[in-house]
Design a protein around this motif. Structure first.
Motif, PDB file in Angstrom:
ATOM      1  N   GLU A 177       0.824  -1.211   0.000  1.00 50.48           N
ATOM      2  CA  GLU A 177       0.000   0.000   0.000  1.00 50.48           C
ATOM      3  C   GLU A 177       0.857   1.261   0.000  1.00 50.48           C
ATOM      4  O   GLU A 177       0.495   2.267  -0.631  1.00 50.48           O
ATOM      5  N   THR A 178       1.984   1.226   0.689  1.00 51.38           N
ATOM      6  CA  THR A 178       2.870   2.397   0.699  1.00 51.38           C
ATOM      7  C   THR A 178       3.399   2.679  -0.702  1.00 51.38           C
ATOM      8  O   THR A 178       3.422   3.832  -1.159  1.00 51.38           O
ATOM      9  N   CYS A 179       3.842   1.611  -1.375  1.00 50.24           N
ATOM     10  CA  CYS A 179       4.347   1.799  -2.740  1.00 50.24           C
ATOM     11  C   CYS A 179       3.232   2.259  -3.686  1.00 50.24           C
ATOM     12  O   CYS A 179       3.465   3.095  -4.578  1.00 50.24           O
ATOM     13  N   ALA A 180       2.028   1.719  -3.473  1.00 49.94           N
ATOM     14  CA  ALA A 180       0.915   2.079  -4.365  1.00 49.94           C
ATOM     15  C   ALA A 180       0.490   3.532  -4.189  1.00 49.94           C
ATOM     16  O   ALA A 180       0.002   4.171  -5.142  1.00 49.94           O
ATOM     17  N   LYS A 181       0.668   4.091  -2.992  1.00 51.42           N
ATOM     18  CA  LYS A 181       0.211   5.459  -2.710  1.00 51.42           C
ATOM     19  C   LYS A 181       1.326   6.500  -2.775  1.00 51.42           C
ATOM     20  O   LYS A 181       1.123   7.642  -2.339  1.00 51.42           O
ATOM     21  N   ILE A 182       2.484   6.117  -3.308  1.00 47.82           N
ATOM     22  CA  ILE A 182       3.580   7.087  -3.419  1.00 47.82           C
ATOM     23  C   ILE A 182       3.172   8.335  -4.199  1.00 47.82           C
ATOM     24  O   ILE A 182       3.578   9.460  -3.846  1.00 47.82           O
ATOM     25  N   PRO A 183       2.358   8.222  -5.248  1.00 46.28           N
ATOM     26  CA  PRO A 183       1.925   9.457  -5.941  1.00 46.28           C
ATOM     27  C   PRO A 183       1.173  10.439  -5.042  1.00 46.28           C
ATOM     28  O   PRO A 183       1.075  11.624  -5.380  1.00 46.28           O
ATOM     29  N   GLU A 184       0.637   9.987  -3.909  1.00 39.69           N
ATOM     30  CA  GLU A 184      -0.099  10.865  -3.007  1.00 39.69           C
ATOM     31  C   GLU A 184       0.819  11.542  -1.978  1.00 39.69           C
ATOM     32  O   GLU A 184       0.332  12.161  -1.030  1.00 39.69           O
ATOM     33  N   THR A 185       2.121  11.429  -2.168  1.00 38.99           N
ATOM     34  CA  THR A 185       3.079  11.977  -1.202  1.00 38.99           C
ATOM     35  C   THR A 185       2.897  13.477  -1.023  1.00 38.99           C
ATOM     36  O   THR A 185       2.723  14.223  -1.994  1.00 38.99           O
ATOM     37  N   LYS A 186       2.947  13.908   0.246  1.00 42.76           N
ATOM     38  CA  LYS A 186       2.911  15.339   0.570  1.00 42.76           C
ATOM     39  C   LYS A 186       4.345  15.849   0.628  1.00 42.76           C
ATOM     40  O   LYS A 186       5.137  15.413   1.471  1.00 42.76           O
ATOM     41  N   VAL A 187       4.674  16.745  -0.272  1.00 46.92           N
ATOM     42  CA  VAL A 187       6.058  17.169  -0.463  1.00 46.92           C
ATOM     43  C   VAL A 187       6.647  17.787   0.804  1.00 46.92           C
ATOM     44  O   VAL A 187       7.784  17.490   1.186  1.00 46.92           O
ATOM     45  N   TRP A 188       5.868  18.625   1.494  1.00 48.36           N
ATOM     46  CA  TRP A 188       6.413  19.296   2.673  1.00 48.36           C
ATOM     47  C   TRP A 188       6.686  18.310   3.810  1.00 48.36           C
ATOM     48  O   TRP A 188       7.650  18.465   4.553  1.00 48.36           O
ATOM     49  N   ASP A 189       5.846  17.292   3.955  1.00 46.43           N
ATOM     50  CA  ASP A 189       6.122  16.243   4.948  1.00 46.43           C
ATOM     51  C   ASP A 189       7.403  15.493   4.584  1.00 46.43           C
ATOM     52  O   ASP A 189       8.220  15.177   5.456  1.00 46.43           O
ATOM     53  N   LEU A 190       7.556  15.214   3.281  1.00 48.91           N
ATOM     54  CA  LEU A 190       8.755  14.516   2.829  1.00 48.91           C
ATOM     55  C   LEU A 190      10.003  15.350   3.100  1.00 48.91           C
ATOM     56  O   LEU A 190      11.021  14.828   3.584  1.00 48.91           O
ATOM     57  N   VAL A 191       9.948  16.625   2.809  1.00 46.63           N
ATOM     58  CA  VAL A 191      11.095  17.503   3.048  1.00 46.63           C
ATOM     59  C   VAL A 191      11.424  17.556   4.535  1.00 46.63           C
ATOM     60  O   VAL A 191      12.591  17.449   4.941  1.00 46.63           O
ATOM     61  N   MET A 192      10.395  17.736   5.381  1.00 48.88           N
ATOM     62  CA  MET A 192      10.622  17.797   6.824  1.00 48.88           C
ATOM     63  C   MET A 192      11.238  16.492   7.335  1.00 48.88           C
ATOM     64  O   MET A 192      12.171  16.495   8.150  1.00 48.88           O
ATOM     65  N   GLY A 193      10.749  15.363   6.846  1.00 49.39           N
ATOM     66  CA  GLY A 193      11.274  14.074   7.291  1.00 49.39           C
ATOM     67  C   GLY A 193      12.712  13.854   6.872  1.00 49.39           C
ATOM     68  O   GLY A 193      13.554  13.423   7.675  1.00 49.39           O
ATOM     69  N   LEU A 194      13.023  14.139   5.598  1.00 45.02           N
ATOM     70  CA  LEU A 194      14.383  13.915   5.107  1.00 45.02           C
ATOM     71  C   LEU A 194      15.382  14.854   5.788  1.00 45.02           C
ATOM     72  O   LEU A 194      16.485  14.429   6.178  1.00 45.02           O
ATOM     73  N   VAL A 195      15.008  16.121   5.939  1.00 45.51           N
ATOM     74  CA  VAL A 195      15.906  17.071   6.613  1.00 45.51           C
ATOM     75  C   VAL A 195      16.137  16.648   8.067  1.00 45.51           C
ATOM     76  O   VAL A 195      17.263  16.721   8.573  1.00 45.51           O
ATOM     77  N   SER A 196      15.084  16.181   8.732  1.00 45.59           N
ATOM     78  CA  SER A 196      15.223  15.734  10.125  1.00 45.59           C
ATOM     79  C   SER A 196      16.174  14.550  10.222  1.00 45.59           C
ATOM     80  O   SER A 196      17.027  14.496  11.124  1.00 45.59           O
ATOM     81  N   MET A 197      16.069  13.593   9.295  1.00 44.14           N
ATOM     82  CA  MET A 197      16.958  12.429   9.339  1.00 44.14           C
ATOM     83  C   MET A 197      18.401  12.827   9.089  1.00 44.14           C
ATOM     84  O   MET A 197      19.318  12.325   9.760  1.00 44.14           O
ATOM     85  N   VAL A 198      18.638  13.734   8.125  1.00 47.32           N
ATOM     86  CA  VAL A 198      20.006  14.171   7.840  1.00 47.32           C
ATOM     87  C   VAL A 198      20.606  14.884   9.044  1.00 47.32           C
ATOM     88  O   VAL A 198      21.749  14.632   9.447  1.00 47.32           O
ATOM     89  N   LEU A 199      19.826  15.771   9.663  1.00 49.77           N
ATOM     90  CA  LEU A 199      20.331  16.505  10.829  1.00 49.77           C
ATOM     91  C   LEU A 199      20.557  15.577  12.022  1.00 49.77           C
ATOM     92  O   LEU A 199      21.512  15.745  12.779  1.00 49.77           O
ATOM     93  N   LEU A 200      19.684  14.591  12.191  1.00 55.63           N
ATOM     94  CA  LEU A 200      19.888  13.616  13.273  1.00 55.63           C
ATOM     95  C   LEU A 200      21.185  12.841  13.065  1.00 55.63           C
ATOM     96  O   LEU A 200      21.945  12.606  14.016  1.00 55.63           O
ATOM     97  N   PHE A 201      21.434  12.450  11.842  1.00 54.90           N
ATOM     98  CA  PHE A 201      22.670  11.722  11.537  1.00 54.90           C
ATOM     99  C   PHE A 201      23.896  12.576  11.867  1.00 54.90           C
ATOM    100  O   PHE A 201      24.856  12.106  12.486  1.00 54.90           O
TER     101      PHE A 201
END
Length: 666
Positions: free
Chosen positions: A253-277
């Motif tokens: 289901e996650t792969c099937a709904k990738i087109p529904e991704t919210k860009v700002w949530d994705l940006v916040m998540g990726l930036v948070s992971m990079v900064l945590l690292f």
């Protein structure tokens, strides 16, 4: 007329030990077994009792009258009660009594710093882990403080910190998921029963049961759980909704709904992971001159290094607070582009006994217990494995010992009391224990300050958690569990033991496909089969000499193996045209059970009917007594193999001499 006094007789037994050797008390409070020097005095009643007591303490048999069973039982109960109520037992069950009298300002400072540092780590983790458990975020904080308080009194490790963990949260979401959203009834029931099971195991000294869960099983289960948890948080990083919990469906289901991704949530998540690292790398910085005693470090430089280290240690808190601040700023300008956690109930949890039913959602006690099912066994065992493994690891690094039995009692009591404050099951956390150790904690009192900070957060800070982005909490979880995936062990197992690799791979695959709870059960089952197979099919050393077969099993002769050995003995004896005599060498046999005794009797009986003579050799005295009590006819036992061989050869020769006149007559 006065009664004459009986003469005093002194008897002394002296060993080869020097008379001036100082005797040290044994671990059980008696006298060391190496020194058996003792003086026994018989005379008056008081002296006789003292002599008998001395003889019992030092392992020397003392002639005494037969004591009735009831009197022996009463004496044993009195002795047990006396030991349970002793000061020594109290100090062992409440270790705080041992270290508190020597507690000084130096220890207080170190524990305060470590406790607050761990608190800054557990607050964002608790909020995130509660989501994995399928509960509102505040339940992660409800689960984080009571264990710290209890462990301060009962724990034997200065480093361990109890609270919610990723694996326990996943187990709650698996076994105690309520049919109604955000209902904690099943989770609280599981916490109470989990604590009772762990406490009972500690009282009965059953901690050894966790030794039957092998390291490959634990490792593969942990890796599979980490992948399940991590991939389960991808939906929050992408801002997706309505994703199922079951692993394969979740991935699909996650792969099937990738087109529904919210860009700002994705940006916040990726930036948070990079900064945590990046921030967590700061914690691992090793300064060249920090271990050089001759180099004097200036105060500004020392303060700067402490700030760098604290930034790495409190990385989760820094990221979550920063993300919440950014989201609050955006919302203040009516920019609603990031999915937030939402309302979180503030204030301390209500204190009260857990309810085993919930009429509001039509949940009865029987339904609650049937829904949790195997979780009542799996969750306590996993909690014990995780906590004791962490405790032993840090005790080894920091050069001290922990009491495994006392750890069982501590974690059991912590879960029982935590159930009264709406907690879900807790155990030792590896990441927070590492932070605690690196912060320089000196005693378990560090948990007092951690728990106090969490209570303060519940009372004051929780309303501000409304603005925390779900993607930031997901980043905290993903970066925490990604370290749990151990792929390097595959190469190690390939080099050392292929069967362990097989168990590891099967457990891993089953945990991801069939279910995390069934995966570990399958892994444990395979390990037990591999462990028990040599008992059911022992290797037999077979030698054939002068028409006599000698069979020596390399394992015990218990019920899984007796039928196999019975069939082997008869088939080897009847392999040729003329039946052969059999010597069963019992050198490696350390015990018999009911089935093995009857198996030996059946071998003798069937062997006699087919002309096979069976004898035993090198039988231990206690086993020989058991066999004699069975009264097996025509069964003989010999001290050595040579003696048994000689007897069988002479018997065969005499039989031939008896048969020869009959043949000549024909």
């Amino acid at each position: 007329m006065a009664t004459p006094r009986s003469p005093v007789i002194e008897m002394k037994v002296v060993t080869a030990n020097p008379p001036d050797t100082e005797r040290e008390p044994a671990t059980n409070g008696g006298i060391n077994a190496e020194d058996t020097s003792v003086s026994i005095t018989r005379g008056g009643r008081e002296k006789g009792e003292k002599a008998e007591a001395a003889g019992v303490e030092e392992g020397i048999p003392v002639a005494k009258e037969e004591v009735p069973v009831g009197a022996r039982l009463r004496r044993r109960l009195k002795e047990s009660a006396r030991q349970c109520c002793s000061v020594r037992t109290l100090k062992r069950k409440l270790p705080i009594i041992q270290w508190l009298p020597s507690y000084r300002c130096r220890e207080f400072q170190c524990d305060l710093i470590a406790g607050l540092t761990v608190g800054l780590t557990v607050i964002p983790q608790g909020l995130a882990y509660a989501v994995i458990a399928g509960l509102p975020p505040q339940y992660g904080l409800y689960s984080a403080f009571m264990g710290c308080f209890v462990y301060m009194f009962m724990g034997t490790s200065k480093d361990i910190t109890l609270g919610p963990t990723a694996i326990m949260s996943l187990m709650v979401g698996t076994f105690a998921a309520s049919p109604v959203k955000d209902d904690p009834t099943l989770a609280i029931i599981l916490t109470l029963i989990c604590g009772l099971v762990q406490l009972l195991m500690g009282i009965l000294n059953l901690g050894f049961l966790v030794n039957y869960i092998s390291h490959p099983v634990i490792n593969s289960f942990t890796s599979a759980a980490a992948i399940t948890i991590g991939l389960g948080q991808v939906k929050n990083v992408l801002g997706l909704e309505d994703i199922p919990r079951e692993f394969l469906h979740m991935v699909y289901e996650t792969c099937a709904k990738i087109p529904e991704t919210k860009v700002w949530d994705l940006v916040m998540g990726l930036v948070s992971m990079v900064l945590l690292f990046i921030l967590k790398k700061l914690r691992a910085i090793k300064w060249k001159d920090e271990n050089q005693p001759n180099v004097k470090i200036s105060i500004p430089k020392m303060v700067f290094r402490k700030i760098i280290w604290l930034s790495g240690t409190a990385a989760n808190a820094i990221i979550v607070i920063s993300a919440a601040g950014i989201t609050a700023g955006l919302l203040s300008h009516d920019i609603d582009v990031i999915t937030i956690t939402g309302n979180i109930t503030s204030g301390l949890p209500p204190f009260g006994a857990p309810q085993f039913s919930n009429p509001a959602i039509n949940l009865t006690t029987s339904e609650a217990f049937s829904k949790i099912g195997a979780g009542f066994i799996i969750v306590p065992l996993l909690g014990l494995v995780e906590s004791i493994a962490i405790g032993k690891a840090f005790a080894r690094v920091n050069n001290y010992k922990i009491d495994a039995t006392q750890e069982l009692l501590a974690i059991g009591a912590a879960n029982i009391l935590s159930a009264f404050v709406h907690s879900y099951p807790i155990t030792g956390s590896f990441s927070r224990t590492a932070v605690n150790s690196q912060s320089g904690v000196k005693t378990p009192a560090g948990g007092l300050f951690t728990g106090a900070l969490i209570l303060l957060a519940l009372q004051v800070l929780v309303p501000y958690c409304y603005y925390i982005p779900k993607s930031a909490l997901a980043a905290v979880i993903i970066m925490a569990v990604i370290q749990m995936v151990d792929y390097k062990i595959l190469l190690v197992l390939w080099r050392t033991n292929k069967w362990d690799l097989f168990v590891h791979v099967i457990t891993f695959i089953c945990s991801l496909t069939v279910g995390i709870e069934y995966g570990i059960l399958i892994g444990i089952g395979i390990c037990l089969l591999l462990l028990l197979y040599p008992m059911a099919r022992p290797k037999l050393r077979v030698t054939n000499e002068k028409n006599v077969i000698v069979i020596q099993p390399d394992h015990g002769l218990f019920f899984p193996a007796i039928e196999y050995i019975e069939s082997k003995v008869l088939s080897l004896a009847l392999a040729e045209e003329k039946p052969k005599a059999v010597i069963l060498d019992m050198l490696h046999i350390s015990g018999l059970d009911f089935s093995s005794l009857h198996g030996i009797k059946a071998m003798v009986t069937e062997g006699d009917s087919k002309g096979i003579r069976l004898v035993l050799c090198q039988v231990r005295p206690d086993i020989a007594e058991e066999i004699e009590n069975e009264k097996i006819p025509d069964l003989k036992m010999y001290a050595t193999e040579a003696e048994a061989m000689e007897e069988l050869i002479l018997s065969a020769q005499s039989e031939c001499e008896e048969e020869e006149p009959f043949i000549s007559h024909l």
